[in-house]
Design an enzyme around this catalytic site. Structure first.
Site, short mmCIF file in Angstrom:
data_model
loop_
_atom_site.label_atom_id
_atom_site.label_comp_id
_atom_site.label_asym_id
_atom_site.label_seq_id
_atom_site.Cartn_x
_atom_site.Cartn_y
_atom_site.Cartn_z
N GLU A 13 0.81 -1.23 0.00
CA GLU A 13 0.00 0.00 0.00
C GLU A 13 0.84 1.28 0.00
O GLU A 13 0.31 2.37 -0.04
CB GLU A 13 -0.94 0.07 1.22
CG GLU A 13 -1.89 -1.09 1.37
CD GLU A 13 -2.79 -0.96 2.60
OE1 GLU A 13 -2.70 0.08 3.31
OE2 GLU A 13 -3.58 -1.88 2.85
N GLY A 14 2.16 1.15 0.09
CA GLY A 14 3.00 2.33 0.27
C GLY A 14 3.27 2.62 1.73
O GLY A 14 3.85 3.66 2.06
#
Length: 336
Positions: free
Chosen positions: A304-305
């Site tokens: 997701e970062g």
């Protein structure tokens, strides 16, 4: 900054004409660092990060005020092989969660004042099963990279690219196996949590892909065994380079996508720092191949970062100290 592309050859042309950081700004940042009210080297790696960042921003006293996080989502045909602990439907469900603000990355973006954008890439049309044929055509690769290219806000001053895509650790493992060789098992881990038999199957899938696509390099590896979200991350990272926006690489999947750029053009990732090293077993050796020392090591494996987002705080701290701290002369402190 008017560069653009519609063909793969044009992407390769952009990669071949990349500019380096601003030597004048870097020298100014180094000079300022030597005058700040602290013993030389007392802030350790924060000093190196600040100087590096200033060089890319062309400002010897830069600050981070507009970070951007972009999450790209894609589906993979290889999931039909049973390589993931979760069904492909979860990709779209998590995109809805991102858009509603309910995921971990949403909370981290708020913590660090980052703009967050989400781009879903043709979730209803998975890439092809790359054990049978290339995952994407050249046109599909270019279109996905263009989504990433267009997603970068030119006004941002730090970029994190994240991803969501059931099956994409298998894709990342295949990329790294093709780029760096070794055994399939060297690059294949548990991903979202497959059991021992699932890991064995996943490793076999990566090995089969490597045999089918042997000899591929650079962006052709991304086309053959990547996914749309990986291609979009690569496009965003490339656009950031053109715009002189420093990048914090996220985890295993992001690193694999970025590695394709570096394979295509040495030095393509000079504007990137590894935000963290994840719990995925092959992430650390991948970073070593790229010469990237991670900022954080927290046993994360969410994607997701999220790891890159946490590292925004480290970078903000580095620049706040560098650009906000008084010099010995300004503070009237002896020892400068």
């Amino acid at each position: 900054m008017g560069q653009d592309f519609s063909q793969l050859a044009e992407v390769q042309g952009i990669l071949g004409a990349l500019q380096g950081s601003d030597d004048v700004a870097r020298a100014a940042a180094e000079a300022r660092n030597g005058q700040l009210t602290k013993p030389p080297g007392a802030l350790g790696r924060l000093e190196e990060l600040a100087i590096w960042y200033c060089g890319w921003r062309g400002d010897g006293r830069a600050r981070i005020e507009a970070p951007q996080i972009i999450v790209f989502a894609g589906n993979h045909g290889v999931t039909a092989r049973g390589v993931s602990a979760f069904p492909a439907e979860v990709t779209a469900q998590m995109v809805a969660n991102f858009q509603a603000g309910g995921a971990a990355i949403n909370q981290l973006a708020r913590c660090f004042g980052a703009r967050m954008d989400v781009h879903a890439l043709s979730l209803d049309v998975p890439t092809a099963d790359f054990t049978q044929e290339p995952a994407m055509t050249q046109a599909e690769l270019v279109a996905a990279m263009h989504t990433g290219w267009d997603a970068v806000d030119p006004a941002s001053d730090l970029l994190v690219t994240g991803e969501m895509g059931i099956g994409n650790t298998t894709s990342a493992s295949a990329i790294l196996h093709l780029l760096y060789g070794g055994q399939a098992g060297d690059w294949t881990g548990e991903g979202t949590g497959v059991d021992a038999s699932g890991l064995a199957l996943k490793t076999q899938v990566v090995e089969a892909a490597a045999k089918l696509h042997a000899g591929a390099t650079g962006l052709d590896v991304l086309r053959r065994v990547g996914g749309r979200e990986l291609a979009a991350m690569a496009g965003a990272i490339l656009r950031a380079r053109v715009l002189r926006i420093p990048v914090l690489l996220d985890g295993f999947i992001c690193t694999a996508a970025a590695a394709c750029l570096e394979s295509e053009q040495s030095g393509a990732l000079d504007h990137c720092v590894a935000g963290h090293v994840s719990a995925e077993t092959a992430h650390a050796p991948a970073l070593e191949r790229l010469g990237k020392m991670p900022l954080l090591s927290l046993d994360m494996r969410l994607g997701e970062g999220s790891g890159g987002a946490l590292a925004i705080g480290v970078m903000q701290g580095a620049l706040a100290c560098h650009s906000g701290m008084a010099t010995f002369a300004e503070a009237g402190v002896a020892g400068g």
